[in-house]
Design an enzyme around this catalytic site. Structure first.
Site, PDB file in Angstrom:
ATOM      1  N   ASP A   1     -10.695  -1.551   6.174  1.00 53.03           N
ATOM      2  CA  ASP A   1     -12.089  -1.990   6.353  1.00 53.03           C
ATOM      3  C   ASP A   1     -12.855  -2.215   5.042  1.00 53.03           C
ATOM      4  O   ASP A   1     -13.679  -3.130   4.951  1.00 53.03           O
ATOM      5  CB  ASP A   1     -12.871  -1.054   7.298  1.00 53.03           C
ATOM      6  CG  ASP A   1     -12.261   0.323   7.412  1.00 53.03           C
ATOM      7  OD1 ASP A   1     -11.487   0.686   6.495  1.00 53.03           O
ATOM      8  OD2 ASP A   1     -12.544   1.030   8.371  1.00 53.03           O
TER       9      ASP A   1
ATOM     10  N   ARG B   1      12.349   0.840  -5.929  1.00 50.31           N
ATOM     11  CA  ARG B   1      12.088   1.369  -4.586  1.00 50.31           C
ATOM     12  C   ARG B   1      12.387   0.353  -3.489  1.00 50.31           C
ATOM     13  O   ARG B   1      12.891   0.714  -2.431  1.00 50.31           O
ATOM     14  CB  ARG B   1      10.633   1.808  -4.478  1.00 50.31           C
ATOM     15  CG  ARG B   1      10.369   3.042  -5.294  1.00 50.31           C
ATOM     16  CD  ARG B   1       8.936   3.462  -5.245  1.00 50.31           C
ATOM     17  NE  ARG B   1       8.795   4.737  -5.926  1.00 50.31           N
ATOM     18  CZ  ARG B   1       7.669   5.393  -6.053  1.00 50.31           C
ATOM     19  NH1 ARG B   1       6.550   4.890  -5.526  1.00 50.31           N
ATOM     20  NH2 ARG B   1       7.619   6.541  -6.663  1.00 50.31           N
TER      21      ARG B   1
END
Ligand code: ADP
Length: 493
Positions: free
Chosen positions: A259, A322
């Site tokens: 948001d 990763r």
């Protein structure tokens, strides 16, 4: 795992949901209100590493500062972060002390660019690599930061530069500096819901939602947005990566939602790389969080730990990035893979007491022999024995023909029990994308111009890490750019 809605998360977090229509402010930037309820020089949104570093520096520059935090507890993802901090040197001269080879800002820059497949904005990466040592020294000398033993080499880095502490320890160090600089006002349960601008487009303050209603807070010199990422917000992340459904766990705190990004985009900010969302490869498999043992597979490979799949065999270079490790794990086809180590490996970073604590809780499996360990892990014993003996030979030869792992002298062969293994699996972790900033941490609008008096730092920002962030680069990024944002926001017009 977060498959609950934002509204429900707000309720769980003790934050009233924005339900009543009359209470919902139109989210786009609005004209400054007639009346301000409070007034500060600098308003900072978010109390993680980036926000607190900004608060410390803005306070040092003599500004009055408030930090807004929407959650009941401060610290966001920073408070639960693994605590790796990449910088090529430090005032303790740790690399020299542990005799771990050479390094430079240039090499850190190059590794970060390569690790992000060159999607990174080079000027931002330069700032990160060059200023990370100063950020570390700032926390050591002024914040009383204490680091763990050792200096790690983690996936995608080509040097030993991972300084290790814990999220709360970095936060405490930064908060100490901030308080000594005069910072006092942290408002929890206070969510920024709208940015205000004047008729020239300069940001003038924020509207916040508190438990007692809406308030307007003036920012006389600047607003710093340090609101973190949105990895926990399944709906929001699926806008950019539709396959990152609730089937994936997330390592993040419940407040890592989208948001605030919407709010800043509506105020005219440009954004980039929103689809680059990182999976953390070695989270705890059931809940997906990063507990302390989830860091063993990150930190131990630099000292010789080995990853194996359910078939007891290696499947990737343990020092890969990763994204590569996560995809390789998923490709093994079975939920959970393992990181295997013994004392020769762990003793370079921690002690038996710590490992035993997790053996007791069942999180770390153990066996006096590799065959006993294999039974505890549920993998074939002959395969595990073969894997470890082959890996010992790889270390001796200095060359990993199968997976191309760079071999170093710090990697020790595993020849003696007891042996240990920790289970690992990918979990949604870090948003590499976010708003666009320049090297002054000014937020850039969709036409390429800075939005006056609006700054951003930390995971909220895009472009520093390209499509894949290297371990240890997030905390460094937050603190380096948080400090820059704080200093610049505190500047008088
Ligand atoms: P970083 O590591 O980039 O500093 P963190 O996740 O550690 O990010 O911290 C960001 C913090 O910002 C979190 O604690 C989060 O709850 C808070 N936050 C996010 N949006 C808002 C908002 N609109 N108002 C106030 N706090 C916010």
């Amino acid at each position: 795992m977060s498959n609950i809605s934002t509204t429900r998360r707000r309720l769980l977090a003790g934050i009233p949901a924005l339900t009543a229509g009359a209470l919902i402010p139109a989210a786009q930037a609005a004209s400054a209100p007639v009346k301000w309820d409070k007034s500060y020089d600098v308003v900072i949104i978010g109390s993680g590493f980036a926000g607190m570093a900004a608060a410390a520096e803005a306070s040092a520059a003599g500004a009055s500062v408030v930090v807004l935090e929407k959650m009941r507890v401060a610290g966001g993802n920073s408070a639960i972060s693994g605590g790796g901090f990449a910088c090529w040197t430090d005032e303790l001269k740790l690399r020299e002390k542990y005799k771990l080879g050479d390094d430079s800002a240039e090499l850190h820059f190059k590794d970060t660019m390569k690790g992000g497949d060159y999607y990174n904005i080079p000027e931002l990466v330069r700032v990160l690599a060059e200023q990370a040592p100063d950020a570390m020294n700032w926390m050591l000398s002024k914040g009383g930061l204490k680091l763990n033993k050792g200096l790690g080499r983690v996936g995608g880095h080509s040097a030993y530069r991972d300084h290790m502490a814990t999220g709360p320890r970095y936060l405490a160090a930064i908060e100490k500096i901030a308080r000594e600089n005069g910072f006092r006002d942290l408002m929890k349960n206070t969510e920024a819901v709208r940015l205000y601008k004047d008729d020239k487009g300069t940001v003038t303050g924020v509207e916040v939602k508190t438990r007692s209603g809406l308030q307007n807070i003036e920012a006389r010199r600047g607003v710093v947005v340090a609101a973190g990422g949105f990895a926990r917000d399944v709906k929001f992340r699926m806008r950019y990566v539709p396959t990152l459904t609730e089937a994936y766990n997330s390592t993040n705190h419940a407040g890592a939602t989208g948001d605030t990004l919407e709010m800043v985009l509506e105020a005219g900010a440009d954004a980039l790389h929103l689809a680059f969302i990182q999976l953390f490869p070695t989270a705890e498999p059931t809940r997906g969080m990063i507990d302390r043992p989830a860091l063993f597979p990150i930190q131990f490979p630099g000292f010789g730990a080995v990853y194996v799949a359910k078939n007891g065999r290696r499947f990737v270079s343990e020092l890969e990035r990763r994204d590569v490790v996560s995809q390789a794990e998923i490709a093994t086809g079975g939920k959970e893979t393992w990181c295997v180590f013994n004392e020769a490996v762990y003793s370079q970073l921690t002690d038996r007491k710590e490992i035993e604590q997790f053996v007791k809780s069942g999180r770390v499996k153990t066996g006096a022999t590799l065959s006993e360990l294999a039974a505890a892990m549920g993998v074939p014993a002959d395969a595990l024995e073969k894997t470890i003996s082959e890996h010992n030979a790889i270390l001796k030869a200095g060359k990993d023909e199968a997976f191309g792992k760079p071999i170093t002298a710090a990697m020790k062969p595993m020849q003696k029990g007891p042996y240990f293994a920790v289970a690992q699996w990918p979990s949604v972790h870090h948003c590499q994308g976010g708003v666009r900033i320049n090297t002054d941490a000014q937020v850039i609008d969709v036409r390429g111009k800075p939005i006056a008096h609006l700054y951003a730092a930390g995971e909220f920002v895009g472009g520093v890490h390209g499509n894949n962030r290297l371990g240890g680069n997030a905390i460094a990024d937050c603190i380096v750019f948080g400090r820059i944002a704080g200093r610049n926001a505190a500047r008088k017009a």
